[in-house]
Design an enzyme around this catalytic site. Sequence first.
Site, short mmCIF file in Angstrom:
data_model
loop_
_atom_site.label_atom_id
_atom_site.label_comp_id
_atom_site.label_asym_id
_atom_site.label_seq_id
_atom_site.Cartn_x
_atom_site.Cartn_y
_atom_site.Cartn_z
N HIS A 230 -5.02 -5.33 25.35
CA HIS A 230 -3.77 -5.57 26.09
C HIS A 230 -3.19 -4.27 26.63
O HIS A 230 -1.98 -4.17 26.85
CB HIS A 230 -2.76 -6.31 25.22
CG HIS A 230 -3.12 -7.74 24.98
ND1 HIS A 230 -2.69 -8.76 25.81
CD2 HIS A 230 -3.90 -8.32 24.05
CE1 HIS A 230 -3.18 -9.91 25.37
NE2 HIS A 230 -3.93 -9.67 24.30
N ASP B 90 -4.91 -2.92 29.40
CA ASP B 90 -5.41 -2.80 30.78
C ASP B 90 -4.35 -3.15 31.81
O ASP B 90 -4.26 -2.49 32.85
CB ASP B 90 -6.69 -3.62 30.98
CG ASP B 90 -6.57 -5.09 30.67
OD1 ASP B 90 -5.58 -5.50 30.03
OD2 ASP B 90 -7.48 -5.85 31.05
N LEU C 249 -14.99 -13.33 24.76
CA LEU C 249 -16.11 -12.48 25.17
C LEU C 249 -16.28 -12.46 26.69
O LEU C 249 -17.31 -12.05 27.20
CB LEU C 249 -17.40 -12.94 24.49
CG LEU C 249 -17.33 -12.98 22.95
CD1 LEU C 249 -18.63 -13.53 22.38
CD2 LEU C 249 -17.03 -11.60 22.37
N SER C 250 -15.26 -12.90 27.40
CA SER C 250 -15.18 -12.78 28.86
C SER C 250 -16.23 -13.59 29.61
O SER C 250 -16.86 -13.12 30.54
CB SER C 250 -15.27 -11.31 29.29
OG SER C 250 -14.17 -10.59 28.82
N GLU D 166 -9.11 -14.22 39.68
CA GLU D 166 -8.61 -14.81 38.43
C GLU D 166 -7.08 -14.82 38.40
O GLU D 166 -6.47 -15.79 37.95
CB GLU D 166 -9.17 -14.08 37.22
CG GLU D 166 -8.82 -14.75 35.92
CD GLU D 166 -9.87 -14.58 34.84
OE1 GLU D 166 -9.61 -15.04 33.72
OE2 GLU D 166 -10.92 -14.00 35.10
N ASP E 243 -12.11 -6.78 31.90
CA ASP E 243 -13.24 -7.67 31.70
C ASP E 243 -14.21 -7.62 32.87
O ASP E 243 -15.43 -7.53 32.69
CB ASP E 243 -12.76 -9.09 31.48
CG ASP E 243 -11.94 -9.25 30.21
OD1 ASP E 243 -11.94 -8.32 29.39
OD2 ASP E 243 -11.29 -10.29 30.06
N TYR F 55 -0.05 -15.56 26.58
CA TYR F 55 -0.60 -14.33 27.18
C TYR F 55 0.37 -13.82 28.25
O TYR F 55 0.70 -12.63 28.31
CB TYR F 55 -1.98 -14.62 27.77
CG TYR F 55 -2.72 -13.42 28.30
CD1 TYR F 55 -3.70 -12.78 27.55
CD2 TYR F 55 -2.46 -12.92 29.58
CE1 TYR F 55 -4.38 -11.68 28.04
CE2 TYR F 55 -3.14 -11.82 30.08
CZ TYR F 55 -4.10 -11.21 29.31
OH TYR F 55 -4.77 -10.11 29.80
#
Length: 384
Positions: A34, A36, A125-126, A160, A172, A224
Amino acid sequence: MGAQQVADRFAELYGAGPEGVWAAPGRVNLIGEHTDYNDGFVMPFALPHQVVAAVSRRTDGVLRLHSADIGGDITELRPDDLAPGGDHDWTAYPAGVVWALREAGHEITGADVHLASTVPTGAGLSSSAALEVVIALALNDLYGLGLKGWRLARLCQRAENVYVGAPTGIMDQTASACCEAGHALFLDTRDLSQQQIPFDLAARGLRLLVVDTQVKHAHSGGEYGKRRAGCEKGAALLGVDALRDIPYDGLDAALARLGDEEEVVRLVRHVVTENERVERTVALLRSGDPRAIGPVLTEGHASLRDDFRISCPELDLVVDTALAGGALGARMTGGGFGGSAIVLAEAADVETLTKSVEEAFAAAGLTAPRVFEAVPSAGARRLV
């Protein structure tokens, strides 16, 4: 997942072989959670688990998508009609990449796509980033766009954020696009500068385990977004562009200025200390002392659990059980609210630790976790 197997299935679906086959991996974040979207530091590495895509161009303005993992019929879309918010299925990720490329001025006239993945979904795991990156790389190659990995990552992040509606940072996609085998990627998310840090644990008699708790999470969920908004509020209250700008040695003073903003205080404290943990991990790995990063990983979990408050009982159970069993360090990894934890251990202890975690889950009446070794692997590439 063999390239030929995916290509053969493409031919069955579309009546002719693909122009190429590409792969993009999932990732594990070693440290830097958290940070990025706060312009901070992260340190992911690519997994051998990957999304494989067989792709051919079309010139008639049609985008056809099929997934071996989802099943069902081919989904047919028109690139001219793509718009954010209109697709809530898995196809939003590849369609979003096409939209982002076209919005950036690149002429994508259509494609046929068949996908297959070995990246666990919902495990932190993206899998979504790997899906985005493999599509972006394939179209970049087929249409001769000439975009570098970091630029593809930026476009995938926009897909995204805007098209899918998940407020994720840049880590990611950059990890999937840019990681190298045998290395962890030290990434400055502000300027996207990258350093490949050697990360060969096997040579030192160590292993890094991923424990997928089987608790699913979703980045587009509200929690999030609340954390990201809270971080942005903290930066605004402190008068900085991003929490990256708060120095570690100035943290106490910064927190004092936040007064009774308790939630913001916790978020700021995590981000600033997590950036310092990334830098400490880089220094330890460069000094040739990978065992010493164990306590740093464990510190990171405590911060994510207590300050950022994104752990869950299953993740805490993995960490507590592993540490009690002699692991060198452990922490949750990924966006939180489920997903996976990582465990740094001596190679000789792997079997015992794995059994201990599995037994702890069984005793708690939980679904059995999936445990596997994380091997730093290559980033996105063309296979055929």
